[in-house]
Motif scaffolding. Structure first.
Motif, PDB file in Angstrom:
ATOM      1  N   ARG A  47      42.739  46.702  47.986  1.00 57.93           N
ATOM      2  CA  ARG A  47      42.195  45.757  48.963  1.00 57.93           C
ATOM      3  C   ARG A  47      41.243  44.747  48.335  1.00 57.93           C
ATOM      4  O   ARG A  47      41.103  43.636  48.843  1.00 57.93           O
ATOM      5  CB  ARG A  47      41.515  46.515  50.105  1.00 57.93           C
ATOM      6  N   ASN A  48      40.569  45.116  47.253  1.00 59.36           N
ATOM      7  CA  ASN A  48      39.694  44.138  46.592  1.00 59.36           C
ATOM      8  C   ASN A  48      40.497  42.980  46.018  1.00 59.36           C
ATOM      9  O   ASN A  48      40.062  41.832  46.070  1.00 59.36           O
ATOM     10  CB  ASN A  48      38.867  44.804  45.486  1.00 59.36           C
ATOM     11  N   ALA A  49      41.656  43.269  45.466  1.00 58.95           N
ATOM     12  CA  ALA A  49      42.511  42.194  44.945  1.00 58.95           C
ATOM     13  C   ALA A  49      42.988  41.309  46.096  1.00 58.95           C
ATOM     14  O   ALA A  49      43.009  40.076  45.980  1.00 58.95           O
ATOM     15  CB  ALA A  49      43.694  42.779  44.182  1.00 58.95           C
ATOM     16  N   TRP A  50      43.344  41.923  47.208  1.00 59.44           N
ATOM     17  CA  TRP A  50      43.808  41.162  48.366  1.00 59.44           C
ATOM     18  C   TRP A  50      42.674  40.282  48.892  1.00 59.44           C
ATOM     19  O   TRP A  50      42.869  39.107  49.200  1.00 59.44           O
ATOM     20  CB  TRP A  50      44.297  42.106  49.440  1.00 59.44           C
ATOM     21  N   LEU A  51      41.470  40.835  48.965  1.00 59.01           N
ATOM     22  CA  LEU A  51      40.320  40.040  49.402  1.00 59.01           C
ATOM     23  C   LEU A  51      40.071  38.882  48.430  1.00 59.01           C
ATOM     24  O   LEU A  51      39.776  37.759  48.855  1.00 59.01           O
ATOM     25  CB  LEU A  51      39.064  40.911  49.523  1.00 59.01           C
ATOM     26  N   ALA A  52      40.190  39.129  47.133  1.00 56.78           N
ATOM     27  CA  ALA A  52      40.021  38.061  46.156  1.00 56.78           C
ATOM     28  C   ALA A  52      41.049  36.957  46.376  1.00 56.78           C
ATOM     29  O   ALA A  52      40.736  35.766  46.257  1.00 56.78           O
ATOM     30  CB  ALA A  52      40.124  38.614  44.742  1.00 56.78           C
ATOM     31  N   ALA A  53      42.280  37.343  46.695  1.00 53.88           N
ATOM     32  CA  ALA A  53      43.323  36.350  46.972  1.00 53.88           C
ATOM     33  C   ALA A  53      42.975  35.526  48.210  1.00 53.88           C
ATOM     34  O   ALA A  53      43.129  34.300  48.214  1.00 53.88           O
ATOM     35  CB  ALA A  53      44.665  37.049  47.145  1.00 53.88           C
ATOM     36  N   ILE A  91      41.496  41.474  39.078  1.00 57.84           N
ATOM     37  CA  ILE A  91      41.280  40.531  40.176  1.00 57.84           C
ATOM     38  C   ILE A  91      41.758  39.118  39.824  1.00 57.84           C
ATOM     39  O   ILE A  91      42.092  38.333  40.705  1.00 57.84           O
ATOM     40  CB  ILE A  91      39.762  40.502  40.523  1.00 57.84           C
ATOM     41  N   ILE A  92      41.813  38.787  38.563  1.00 47.52           N
ATOM     42  CA  ILE A  92      42.098  37.404  38.147  1.00 47.52           C
ATOM     43  C   ILE A  92      43.406  36.854  38.714  1.00 47.52           C
ATOM     44  O   ILE A  92      43.404  35.749  39.267  1.00 47.52           O
ATOM     45  CB  ILE A  92      42.036  37.273  36.607  1.00 47.52           C
ATOM     46  N   PRO A  93      44.541  37.573  38.631  1.00 45.17           N
ATOM     47  CA  PRO A  93      45.773  36.994  39.195  1.00 45.17           C
ATOM     48  C   PRO A  93      45.656  36.705  40.693  1.00 45.17           C
ATOM     49  O   PRO A  93      46.087  35.646  41.153  1.00 45.17           O
ATOM     50  CB  PRO A  93      46.839  38.061  38.928  1.00 45.17           C
ATOM     51  N   ALA A  94      45.070  37.621  41.435  1.00 48.46           N
ATOM     52  CA  ALA A  94      44.922  37.412  42.873  1.00 48.46           C
ATOM     53  C   ALA A  94      44.037  36.210  43.157  1.00 48.46           C
ATOM     54  O   ALA A  94      44.336  35.392  44.028  1.00 48.46           O
ATOM     55  CB  ALA A  94      44.344  38.664  43.524  1.00 48.46           C
ATOM     56  N   LEU A  95      42.973  36.097  42.427  1.00 47.25           N
ATOM     57  CA  LEU A  95      42.022  35.000  42.612  1.00 47.25           C
ATOM     58  C   LEU A  95      42.668  33.651  42.310  1.00 47.25           C
ATOM     59  O   LEU A  95      42.465  32.671  43.029  1.00 47.25           O
ATOM     60  CB  LEU A  95      40.823  35.242  41.697  1.00 47.25           C
TER      61      LEU A  95
END
Length: 188
Positions: free
Chosen positions: A19-25, A146-150
């Motif tokens: 979910r942190n990656a999704w939030l970053a996206a 997180i970088i790809p999602a961001l």
């Protein structure tokens, strides 16, 4: 290196589709300020890693090698099982008006507290020879995940084969966790 690299790899895999990656996206698409967002996320991940390592430092003296190995096996099995389920969408933080860096810091910290990556990091810090290096590796692993999602934003990130990535990571954690469990109880 005995603590840094395993923590980096484990947390990177566990965080790649959480979910942190999704939030970053979501935040990456909304704010278009990747440097400020990433700074907030990295600070949150450092805080989460410090909590995990601090907890490990308190528990570590009470554990022997076998119980530490069992804890690590359970953390891997739990991470693997968690990755088999679909990720629930995080709160989009639409009503938060704190700015890119603070929204990303607070949102990431609240979402990450008690998640599979933090539990894995806790177990690795208990089991490994250098707990603080496990914390550094875990914080770096989650920051890199997180970088790809961001950078892609929500639409681009969700276009990735997230389900396949999550299942593959889950299978890997389940297999390694099962091996660790059997090894810890001295069956193999």
């Amino acid at each position: 290196m005995d603590s840094l690299v395993p923590a980096f790899i484990a947390v990177l895999i566990a965080s790649a589709t959480d979910r942190n990656a999704w939030l970053a996206a979501i935040l990456g698409e909304r704010y278009r300020a990747p440097a400020r967002l990433w700074a907030g996320i990295v600070l949150a991940q450092i805080a989460l890693a410090a909590i995990a390592v601090g907890g490990a430092a308190m528990v570590r003296p009470m554990m022997n090698e076998r119980s530490g190995a069992l804890l690590l096996a359970l953390a891997m099995l739990a991470a693997g099982m968690g990755m088999m389920f679909r990720t629930r969408q995080p709160d989009r933080l639409e009503r938060w008006r704190l700015g890119a860096a603070i929204n990303s810091f607070v949102g990431t910290f609240l979402l990450g507290f008690g998640e599979r990556a933090q539990f894995l990091l806790f177990a690795l810090a208990v089991q490994g020879p250098y707990p603080w290096l496990a914390g550094v590796g875990g914080a770096l692993g989650s920051a890199v995940a997180i970088i790809p999602a961001l950078m892609l934003g929500e639409a681009g990130w969700r276009a990735l084969p997230l389900r396949a990535i999550s299942v593959a990571g889950g299978v890997a954690f389940l297999l390694i966790g099962a091996f660790e469990m059997l090894s810890a109880i001295e069956i193999i």
